[in-house]
Design a protein around this motif. Structure first.
Motif, mmCIF file in Angstrom:
data_model
loop_
_atom_site.group_PDB
_atom_site.id
_atom_site.type_symbol
_atom_site.label_atom_id
_atom_site.label_comp_id
_atom_site.label_asym_id
_atom_site.label_seq_id
_atom_site.Cartn_x
_atom_site.Cartn_y
_atom_site.Cartn_z
ATOM 1 N N ASP A 60 0.359 -1.113 0.536
ATOM 2 C CA ASP A 60 0.092 -0.218 -0.003
ATOM 3 C C ASP A 60 0.806 0.931 0.451
ATOM 4 N N ASP A 61 2.120 1.467 0.888
ATOM 5 C CA ASP A 61 2.899 2.730 0.627
ATOM 6 C C ASP A 61 4.308 1.542 0.269
ATOM 7 N N ASN A 62 3.983 0.746 -0.349
ATOM 8 C CA ASN A 62 5.309 0.390 -1.488
ATOM 9 C C ASN A 62 6.181 -0.028 0.001
ATOM 10 N N ASN A 103 7.594 1.410 13.744
ATOM 11 C CA ASN A 103 6.291 2.321 13.712
ATOM 12 C C ASN A 103 4.888 1.874 13.916
ATOM 13 N N HIS A 104 4.613 1.389 12.488
ATOM 14 C CA HIS A 104 3.282 0.218 12.388
ATOM 15 C C HIS A 104 3.080 -1.156 11.931
ATOM 16 N N THR A 105 2.069 -1.424 11.316
ATOM 17 C CA THR A 105 2.748 -3.094 10.634
ATOM 18 C C THR A 105 2.227 -2.983 9.631
ATOM 19 N N PHE A 203 20.103 -1.411 10.952
ATOM 20 C CA PHE A 203 19.310 -1.151 10.278
ATOM 21 C C PHE A 203 18.857 0.308 9.946
ATOM 22 N N ARG A 204 18.365 1.065 9.347
ATOM 23 C CA ARG A 204 17.649 1.727 8.780
ATOM 24 C C ARG A 204 16.424 2.245 9.772
ATOM 25 N N MET A 205 16.513 2.899 11.001
ATOM 26 C CA MET A 205 15.052 2.515 11.251
ATOM 27 C C MET A 205 13.656 4.000 11.266
ATOM 28 N N ASP A 206 13.282 3.633 10.552
ATOM 29 C CA ASP A 206 12.068 4.210 9.904
ATOM 30 C C ASP A 206 11.176 4.769 10.781
ATOM 31 N N VAL A 207 10.557 6.100 10.999
ATOM 32 C CA VAL A 207 9.435 7.134 11.846
ATOM 33 C C VAL A 207 10.327 6.703 13.040
ATOM 34 N N ILE A 208 11.504 6.523 13.646
ATOM 35 C CA ILE A 208 11.793 5.586 15.220
ATOM 36 C C ILE A 208 11.220 6.601 15.960
ATOM 37 N N GLY A 274 18.434 6.088 13.053
ATOM 38 C CA GLY A 274 17.331 5.972 12.964
ATOM 39 C C GLY A 274 16.151 7.322 12.076
ATOM 40 N N GLU A 275 15.257 7.039 11.402
ATOM 41 C CA GLU A 275 15.011 8.174 10.772
ATOM 42 C C GLU A 275 14.070 9.266 11.880
ATOM 43 N N ALA A 276 14.482 10.479 12.124
ATOM 44 C CA ALA A 276 14.237 11.361 13.386
ATOM 45 C C ALA A 276 13.042 12.813 13.006
ATOM 46 N N GLY A 313 2.141 22.987 3.615
ATOM 47 C CA GLY A 313 3.069 22.264 4.442
ATOM 48 C C GLY A 313 3.825 21.567 3.449
ATOM 49 N N LYS A 314 4.449 20.763 2.771
ATOM 50 C CA LYS A 314 5.299 20.485 1.615
ATOM 51 C C LYS A 314 4.947 20.530 0.354
ATOM 52 N N TRP A 315 3.817 20.796 0.203
ATOM 53 C CA TRP A 315 3.109 20.612 -0.915
ATOM 54 C C TRP A 315 3.492 22.604 -1.371
ATOM 55 N N ASN A 348 16.491 11.034 -0.432
ATOM 56 C CA ASN A 348 16.036 9.783 -0.273
ATOM 57 C C ASN A 348 15.011 9.499 -1.035
ATOM 58 N N HIS A 349 14.541 8.108 -0.955
ATOM 59 C CA HIS A 349 12.854 7.432 -1.413
ATOM 60 C C HIS A 349 11.892 8.797 -1.008
ATOM 61 N N ASP A 350 11.863 9.520 -0.530
ATOM 62 C CA ASP A 350 10.776 10.073 0.321
ATOM 63 C C ASP A 350 11.128 12.234 -0.637
ATOM 64 N N GLN A 351 12.361 12.284 -0.837
ATOM 65 C CA GLN A 351 12.223 13.739 -1.217
ATOM 66 C C GLN A 351 12.579 13.476 -2.625
ATOM 67 N N LEU A 409 1.002 7.334 -2.877
ATOM 68 C CA LEU A 409 -0.251 7.260 -2.066
ATOM 69 C C LEU A 409 -0.482 8.478 -1.656
ATOM 70 N N GLU A 410 0.935 9.066 -1.378
ATOM 71 C CA GLU A 410 0.756 10.909 -0.634
ATOM 72 C C GLU A 410 0.471 11.615 -1.847
ATOM 73 N N SER A 411 1.145 11.494 -2.692
ATOM 74 C CA SER A 411 1.272 12.794 -4.055
ATOM 75 C C SER A 411 -0.939 12.714 -4.274
ATOM 76 N N GLY A 437 6.851 15.606 -5.393
ATOM 77 C CA GLY A 437 6.392 14.527 -4.934
ATOM 78 C C GLY A 437 7.543 13.581 -5.030
ATOM 79 N N ARG A 438 7.598 12.314 -4.258
ATOM 80 C CA ARG A 438 8.247 11.685 -3.841
ATOM 81 C C ARG A 438 8.316 10.801 -5.271
ATOM 82 N N ASP A 439 7.716 10.927 -5.896
ATOM 83 C CA ASP A 439 8.090 9.718 -7.312
ATOM 84 C C ASP A 439 9.138 9.887 -8.105
HETATM 85 O O1 TEU Z 1 8.098 11.652 7.740
HETATM 86 C C1 TEU Z 1 8.090 10.410 7.192
HETATM 87 C C2 TEU Z 1 8.460 8.904 7.358
HETATM 88 O O2 TEU Z 1 8.506 8.551 6.151
HETATM 89 C C3 TEU Z 1 8.827 7.585 6.191
HETATM 90 O O3 TEU Z 1 7.556 6.524 6.777
HETATM 91 C C4 TEU Z 1 6.576 6.771 5.604
HETATM 92 C C5 TEU Z 1 5.346 5.707 6.541
HETATM 93 O O4 TEU Z 1 6.181 4.427 6.936
HETATM 94 C C6 TEU Z 1 7.193 6.188 4.399
HETATM 95 O O5 TEU Z 1 6.060 6.652 3.115
HETATM 96 C C7 TEU Z 1 8.546 6.601 3.654
HETATM 97 O O6 TEU Z 1 8.906 6.401 2.591
HETATM 98 C C8 TEU Z 1 9.323 6.405 4.934
HETATM 99 O O7 TEU Z 1 10.656 7.471 4.700
HETATM 100 C C9 TEU Z 1 7.856 10.885 5.720
HETATM 101 O O8 TEU Z 1 6.422 11.092 5.781
HETATM 102 C C10 TEU Z 1 7.992 11.753 4.965
HETATM 103 O O9 TEU Z 1 8.796 12.522 5.652
HETATM 104 C C11 TEU Z 1 7.574 12.367 3.879
HETATM 105 O O10 TEU Z 1 6.900 11.060 3.387
HETATM 106 C C12 TEU Z 1 7.614 13.391 3.442
HETATM 107 O O11 TEU Z 1 7.023 13.932 2.212
#
Ligand code: TEU
Length: 601
Positions: A60-62, A103-105, A203-208, A274-276, A313-315, A348-351, A409-411, A437-439
């Protein structure tokens, strides 16, 4: 100077498996595809490979929505394929860091299914709340509070068979785990040990920073009925953000210390990052100070907001100031002076792609010069640099023009939410998605100039899952590996410099000319050696700023054959010829995107 761990001069390469290399023609990247490209990464010179999630997931979120942490999603391959990747990587001297998303499953994870069904063992493994008093569950307005999800809509989802709502900061298919629950934590540590014992290197820890939530003294979340922490008014999109109450919560330190005890004590040679979001630089010093046994380093994202200001915000995309970027990087560097450590990243894959965002991709020349300049700027800081796949080639943002070309899905969700709420017009939001957009960073890796850029073979039976950027004709690994003036070749030199010159990993960082909005300059000093790093971060000519000029003119080479004064041999690395650099210094004028490292003493 203080003893620094192995990763102080390591370079990490992030792979986004969906878009790196497809090996079976199904249009989706996979684990055997990554394994086939490990020699490329070794030739680039990186030390660690971070894999974004490859675990079982409904995608759902790749993949950041995991339904089984101890299995590989069939579209990516098998556990055997993963073992092959680990073995091959280690043979090539590459370490492998996995993404930890806890943080989630996924809502398809067995833990969540059991919890939703009210199974007593799992009933408290997620965050459940009753409907707002006086409201019928599932009906609009019955949500426990007015928090919105970062991916649009309410952050609460009604489950009729349980008669309660669950909390999800991200998509509805990403329910947050309840980290207040010790049994749940132990299950996560067990899973982490399972992977560490399998041979991964950290590990790279997602939104830890999101795992510990703030509750009132009665254990109630803010804004929930009866909570002592009142609900805040909704924003223009109709929701309040959970950010302040769900980032850097009260139990984060003790949880990270428990995790360290349960998983990493007695192990070495690993790296944890840790992504923080929501953690301040002060707090980062505490979390990354080795004495506190929490994490090695963090991804702080303050610098990712320098061009995002406004109601969306980011948009709300705005211009940005170099002084803002410098101020934030300087604060990150201070974390190291204070005993902690910092990561260094622009992509990264979100920027979006940094060469399109902060560089200049309007011509081939400005693209290569600005890509090299931004690479040098980042990598010459003290810290652990991260390269996102394609950044070493100077890959640009996607060349999409309509919403249906996007997958994220975010975009897509935020397009409908923000345009629907009249916060942005459709054109404004499309422009924002094209820029932020993240794509933009998820388009297939450009290996060569063939139809699918080598991401998959030309006779593949399926199109790539996301459109290939047409500029693969000129921007691709094959072309750049055979061109010593390419962005790729420049990154090889940048990484080699970090591996060979101890000033890069150990030298103290000090900013010069901090008000200059065009030139970013700083020194790196170790014992009686010093480098000066100078970058014209603009598409215009820039005057050589005063402090920088003074440092360059007081070079002290009394004891070497060139004597004092500037000399080409002291230009250690640059995206111009050494002679060109000396001419620009003497002329006190820097060409657009000129970037160099000069050995002062
Ligand atoms: O803060 C996060 C966390 O991203 C992590 O957590 C998210 C949920 O697991 C996941 O979608 C991201 O790919 C992962 O890196 C993102 O929402 C990010 O700031 C935003 O997408 C920027 O537009």
């Amino acid at each position: 100077s203080r003893e620094l761990p192995w990763w102080s001069n390591a370079v990490v390469y992030q792979v986004y498996p969906r878009s790196f290399q497809d090996s079976d023609g199904d249009g989706m990247g996979d684990v055997p595809g990554i394994t086939s490209r490990l020699p490329y990464l070794a030739s680039l010179g990186v030390d660690v490979v971070w894999l974004s999630p490859v675990y079982k997931s409904p995608q759902d979120d790749n993949g950041y929505d995991i339904s089984d942490y101890q299995d590989i999603d069939p579209m990516f391959g098998t556990l055997d394929d993963m073992d092959t990747l680990l073995k091959r990587a280690h043979e090539l001297g590459l370490k492998v860091v996995m993404d930890l998303v806890v943080n989630h499953t996924s809502d398809e994870h067995d833990w969540f299914k059991a919890s939703a069904a009210g199974d007593s063992k799992y009933t408290d493994w997620y965050i459940w709340e009753d409907p707002k008093p006086g409201h019928v569950g599932g009906q609009p307005g019955a949500e426990p509070n007015n928090w919105g999800s970062y991916f649009g809509g309410s952050a609460w989802q009604w489950v009729p068979e349980r008669g309660q709502y669950y909390f999800h900061q991200f998509s509805v298919k990403q329910p947050d785990l309840n980290w207040e629950n010790p049994a749940m934590r132990q299950a996560v540590y067990q899973m982490m040990n399972w992977w560490m014992d399998r041979g991964i290197d950290g590990f790279r820890m997602d939104v830890i920073s999101y795992i510990s939530k703030t509750y009132d003294e009665n254990g109630r979340l803010p804004g929930i009925a009866g909570s002592l922490i009142p609900e805040r008014p909704a924003g223009p999109d109709g929701f309040d953000s959970p950010f302040d109450y769900c980032s850097d919560g009260p139990h984060l330190d003790e949880i990270l210390q428990e995790m360290h005890r349960e998983v990493f004590d007695g192990r070495d040679g690993y790296l944890n990052v840790g992504e923080a979001p929501g953690i301040s630089a002060e707090r980062a010093t505490h979390v990354t100070n080795p004495q506190n046994k929490e994490l090695d380093m963090l991804f702080l994202i303050d610098h990712m907001g320098i061009d995002q200001h406004g109601p969306a915000g980011k948009w709300s995309v705005t211009d940005w100031k170099l002084s803002d970027l410098r101020k934030i990087q300087a604060r990150y560097e201070q974390i190291i002076d204070e005993g902690g450590w910092t990561s260094l990243f622009f992509c990264n894959h979100d920027q979006p792609r940094v060469v399109s965002r902060w560089g200049d991709d309007s011509s081939e020349e400005s693209r290569t010069r600005s890509a090299k300049a931004l690479g040098l700027l980042l990598h010459m800081h003290q810290g652990t640099p991260y390269i996102y796949q394609g950044e070493e080639l100077g890959m640009t943002n996607a060349d999409y023009t309509s919403l249906d070309q996007y997958e994220d899905l975010e975009s897509i969700n935020m397009y409908h939410q923000l345009v629907g709420a009249g916060v942005l017009s459709s054109d404004e939001m499309m422009n924002s998605i094209q820029r932020m957009g993240r794509d933009n960073s998820r388009t297939p890796m450009q290996w060569d100039d063939s139809i699918y850029a080598g991401f998959e073979s030309a006779d593949a039976h399926t199109q790539p899952w996301l459109g290939v950027n047409a500029n693969k004709a000129t921007i691709n690994a094959q072309a750049e590996q055979n061109d010593e003036n390419s962005v790729f070749s420049f990154y090889q030199k940048l990484i080699a410099l970090r591996h060979t010159n101890p000033i890069v990993s150990h030298g103290h960082w000090n900013a010069l000319d901090i008000d200059d909005e065009q030139v970013y300059a700083f020194t790196r000093t170790l014992d009686d050696h010093e480098l000066v790093v100078v970058i014209n971060v603009s598409s215009e000519l820039a005057a050589l700023p005063t402090q920088t000029a003074a440092v360059l003119n007081n070079t002290d080479h009394t004891n070497d054959e060139h004597g004092d004064g500037l000399h080409e041999s002291k230009v250690i690395l640059s995206n111009d010829s050494a002679q060109g650099v000396i001419e620009q210094i003497n002329a006190k004028s820097l060409n657009p995107w000129t970037a160099f490292v000069y050995e002062v003493k």
